[in-house]
Design an enzyme around this catalytic site. Sequence first.
Site, mmCIF file in Angstrom:
data_model
loop_
_atom_site.group_PDB
_atom_site.id
_atom_site.type_symbol
_atom_site.label_atom_id
_atom_site.label_comp_id
_atom_site.label_asym_id
_atom_site.label_seq_id
_atom_site.Cartn_x
_atom_site.Cartn_y
_atom_site.Cartn_z
ATOM 1 N N LYS A 212 0.827 -1.216 -0.135
ATOM 2 C CA LYS A 212 0.255 -0.127 0.101
ATOM 3 C C LYS A 212 1.010 1.425 -0.157
ATOM 4 O O LYS A 212 0.637 2.134 -0.741
ATOM 5 C CB LYS A 212 -0.859 -0.031 1.170
ATOM 6 C CG LYS A 212 -2.046 -0.989 1.051
ATOM 7 C CD LYS A 212 -2.848 -1.464 2.169
ATOM 8 C CE LYS A 212 -3.895 -2.377 2.269
ATOM 9 N NZ LYS A 212 -4.694 -2.563 3.186
ATOM 10 N N ASP B 117 -11.143 2.920 4.094
ATOM 11 C CA ASP B 117 -11.424 1.448 3.990
ATOM 12 C C ASP B 117 -12.868 1.464 3.941
ATOM 13 O O ASP B 117 -13.581 0.397 3.552
ATOM 14 C CB ASP B 117 -10.822 0.844 5.202
ATOM 15 C CG ASP B 117 -9.667 0.033 4.890
ATOM 16 O OD1 ASP B 117 -9.516 -0.299 3.612
ATOM 17 O OD2 ASP B 117 -8.941 -0.098 5.767
ATOM 18 N N GLN C 224 -4.544 -1.416 9.615
ATOM 19 C CA GLN C 224 -4.574 -2.648 8.902
ATOM 20 C C GLN C 224 -5.215 -3.601 10.004
ATOM 21 O O GLN C 224 -4.902 -3.842 11.128
ATOM 22 C CB GLN C 224 -3.076 -3.208 8.606
ATOM 23 C CG GLN C 224 -3.111 -4.372 7.979
ATOM 24 C CD GLN C 224 -3.470 -4.496 6.593
ATOM 25 O OE1 GLN C 224 -3.690 -3.383 5.865
ATOM 26 N NE2 GLN C 224 -4.131 -5.392 6.072
HETATM 27 N N1 GUN Z 1 -7.341 -6.777 6.312
HETATM 28 C C1 GUN Z 1 -7.606 -7.552 5.099
HETATM 29 N N2 GUN Z 1 -8.071 -6.472 4.305
HETATM 30 C C2 GUN Z 1 -7.945 -5.622 4.864
HETATM 31 C C3 GUN Z 1 -8.444 -4.361 4.248
HETATM 32 O O1 GUN Z 1 -9.132 -4.127 2.943
HETATM 33 N N3 GUN Z 1 -8.345 -3.011 5.209
HETATM 34 C C4 GUN Z 1 -7.538 -3.100 6.079
HETATM 35 N N4 GUN Z 1 -7.488 -2.106 6.836
HETATM 36 N N5 GUN Z 1 -7.346 -4.292 6.638
HETATM 37 C C5 GUN Z 1 -7.319 -5.358 6.076
#
Ligand code: GUN
Length: 282
Positions: free
Chosen positions: A53, A120, A97
């Site tokens: 990311k 998100d 995350q």
């Molecule tokens: N963990 C697995 N997928 C995601 C996601 O799309 N966003 C976040 N913040 N954590 C995750």
Amino acid sequence: MAHVIDGKKIATEIREDLRQEVQILRDRHGIVPGLAVVIAGADPASQVYVRMKRKACEQAGMASFHHELPGDVSEQVLLDLIGRLNADTAVHGILTQLPLPGHICEQRVLEAISPDKDVDGFHPYNVGLLTIGSPRFPPCTPQGVMELLRVAGIDPRGQRVVVVGRSNIVGKPMALLLLAAHATVTIAHSRTPELMRVVREADIVVAAVGRPRMIKGEWIKEGAVVIDVGTNRLPDGSLCGDVDFDSVVGHASFITPSPGGVGPMTIAMLLQNTVNSAKARV
Ligand code: GUN
């Protein structure tokens, strides 16, 4: 044989378009879209995702703010950090995350993120907007699936879709986006009786159940579209999806590989949500 949808290629094109948008925002408005990524603990998969990311942000000319906290960080320290990021005008998107360490209440943390920066789309306010059909930040993975369908020329309108998986991150928001696109949606999951029979009814299958190669060729109606959201690590260290690609590819009309399908789209949509958040400041 199914047409294989190349998510990596589609995501690369979106990221290139975003890079140009970012340049315009910077040149005309003096705004550099900024994403803050918060990670607590050393879960290896999360570390890999977070690194990807960050790299994607930088390649798009965006600012990335990285906050790595120890696995035993207190909930209060995490909430205080989010409070500072909420107030920081250089930050347009905040992502924590998941999963968080077990002693931290995930929901409390997600609710602390300002809904205006919740790229998100996990804050209950944004979940509510999605539920009533006017999402501001659609969750990245389901949004990535919608984009893959659009680019492949697949319109879910009037189609019978089965989403296998009911998570807050993928299954539920996926079903809502498809419903808004006029599909007839069933949410099934690992405890659905006669799951194979349910999946066989589908014109479009979205697999987001987290079980390696669970969905087999005999589960698929001839000519159905199969979207694989799963990314599972096998004991030998390799990655595979929730779909048994080799047995399904001969039955489907379209299929996404995993890796190289939905995964890259998730990151592209995260950048897109962050750019949109920055644009809202113009
Ligand atoms: N963990 C697995 N997928 C995601 C996601 O799309 N966003 C976040 N913040 N954590 C995750």
